[in-house]
Design a protein around this motif. Structure first.
Motif, PDB file in Angstrom:
ATOM      1  N   GLN A   1     -42.067   5.880  -7.225  1.00 22.20           N
ATOM      2  CA  GLN A   1     -41.623   6.130  -8.427  1.00 22.20           C
ATOM      3  C   GLN A   1     -42.260   7.577  -8.897  1.00 22.20           C
ATOM      4  O   GLN A   1     -43.102   7.846  -8.812  1.00 22.20           O
TER       5      GLN A   1
ATOM      6  N   ARG B   1     -37.840   7.232 -12.002  1.00 20.07           N
ATOM      7  CA  ARG B   1     -36.655   7.295 -10.995  1.00 20.07           C
ATOM      8  C   ARG B   1     -37.421   6.880  -9.732  1.00 20.07           C
ATOM      9  O   ARG B   1     -38.527   7.337  -9.395  1.00 20.07           O
TER      10      ARG B   1
ATOM     11  N   TYR C   1     -37.430   6.721  -5.538  1.00 15.37           N
ATOM     12  CA  TYR C   1     -36.978   7.503  -4.373  1.00 15.37           C
ATOM     13  C   TYR C   1     -37.701   6.995  -3.112  1.00 15.37           C
ATOM     14  O   TYR C   1     -38.731   6.729  -2.969  1.00 15.37           O
TER      15      TYR C   1
ATOM     16  N   GLY D   1     -31.241  11.959 -13.508  1.00 18.26           N
ATOM     17  CA  GLY D   1     -32.518  12.154 -12.798  1.00 18.26           C
ATOM     18  C   GLY D   1     -32.615  13.124 -11.694  1.00 18.26           C
ATOM     19  O   GLY D   1     -33.411  13.756 -11.326  1.00 18.26           O
TER      20      GLY D   1
ATOM     21  N   ASN E   1     -25.921   3.706  -7.771  1.00 16.26           N
ATOM     22  CA  ASN E   1     -25.327   4.436  -8.624  1.00 16.26           C
ATOM     23  C   ASN E   1     -23.789   4.445  -8.391  1.00 16.26           C
ATOM     24  O   ASN E   1     -23.358   5.533  -8.841  1.00 16.26           O
TER      25      ASN E   1
ATOM     26  N   ARG F   1     -32.968  -0.366  -9.364  1.00 16.73           N
ATOM     27  CA  ARG F   1     -31.927  -0.055  -8.521  1.00 16.73           C
ATOM     28  C   ARG F   1     -31.138  -1.154  -8.125  1.00 16.73           C
ATOM     29  O   ARG F   1     -30.260  -1.241  -7.285  1.00 16.73           O
TER      30      ARG F   1
END
Length: 328
Positions: free
Chosen positions: A46, A58, A60, A84, A227, A272
């Protein structure tokens, strides 16, 4: 209310544009890389970002094999997202940020008799390290390994050359084409595992085909970047009677963030749609819930009694209950 995490000062060491919309960042902890933690395939970290002037988190996926000195992430720019990716793309070499240590909700089992890795778009990020970790092992043991990589255009094949060098003929690109999950699953030997990362519609198709095949549920592993949904993001109304709250969630803001900005605490972690910590009870809905998570089952989504506040949205309005209870 976030799950506990330890934070490390870090600096953007370098970045590289892999495709017109995907940029890879190499991030080094401020101590020169001494605090870099070794991570297994499927791990993520994060980062703390300023999005429209507000601090936000966020997640990743960590990309590729670790080098012991830096972390690599790849970010797809989404101009209609929650901000983001745009914030990440504004960062330059030398800019500082904070990041958490690696965590893994998408672990790789090295003991399966065969593997099928399926990536959709930016979903390639956790699967690259899996492919690299499995390629040599499977070649030596004679186990089957294949990767399907779906993208809208050839220009979006991030890490295509790296994967080709690693997998050779075991890599198949699906350019602007649907993946026939039923056929792919039918071709797998007993006990094979399928790892999928991509948009929610792809995951839904994979899950439906896997369930129809009768294979063990535990042999399907998946992760989403959370998303995408059935509808384009739009503003919607949220009522929470317990807090006497009536708010509008803007198109560019998540329900979770809107609730926190309104003073409603909600437990969260992955952001997520995977861990389920942020699920809230639905009391009523006037319209339709656009479930964008992979935590709730299809049956639960059809019931519309709960939603994951981090990624799911609504077309219309929804009345929710929170976990808040007044002290007795």
């Amino acid at each position: 209310m976030k799950a506990n995490a330890s934070w490390t000062d870090a600096v953007i060491e370098s970045f590289e544009d892999l495709t017109p919309t995907v940029r890879e960042f190499r991030i080094r902890p401020a101590d020169g890389g001494q605090s870099v933690q070794r991570h297994e395939p499927g791990s993520h970290l994060q980062v703390q970002l300023l999005v429209d002037g507000k601090p936000e988190l966020r997640s990743y996926s960590l990309v590729g094999e670790p080098d012991g000195q830096t972390y690599r992430i790849a970010v797809k720019r989404l101009d209609d997202g929650r901000g983001g990716s745009r914030a990440m793309w504004r960062l330059a070499a030398g800019d500082r940020l904070q990041l958490s240590g690696p965590r893994n909700h998408f672990p790789l089992d090295f003991n399966a008799p065969a593997y099928l890795l399926v990536a959709g778009g930016i979903g390639i990020t956790p699967l690259l390290g899996m492919a690299q970790a499995l390629a040599g092992r499977c070649a030596q043991s004679g186990r089957s390994l294949r990767m399907l990589y779906g993208v809208r255009s050839e220009s979006e094949l991030a890490y295509g050359q790296t994967l080709q060098a690693c997998l050779g003929e075991r890599l198949q690109a699906a350019i602007d084409a649907r993946i026939d999950f039923a056929a792919e699953i039918a071709a797998l030997p007993p006990g094979a595992q399928m790892y999928v990362c991509g948009p929610v519609p792809m995951l839904d198709a994979a899950r439906h085909a896997w369930e129809a095949s009768g294979r063990p549920v535990t042999d399907l592993r998946y992760e989403t970047f959370g998303n995408s949904g059935r509808y384009a993001p739009q503003a919607f109304r949220v009522l929470i009677p317990r807090h006497a709250l009536d708010i509008t969630v803007p198109a560019g803001c998540s329900l979770l963030d809107a609730l926190e900005q309104a003073g409603v605490e909600a437990v969260s972690d992955c952001k997520r749609g995977e861990c389920g910590l942020c699920t809230l009870d639905v009391l009523a809905v006037d319209g339709e819930i656009d479930h964008r998570d992979v935590f709730l089952s299809e049956h639960e989504k059809q019931q519309n009694t709960r939603l994951c506040a981090c990624v799911s949205r609504v077309v219309g309005s929804v009345t929710l209950d929170s976990s808040y209870r007044p002290d007795c």
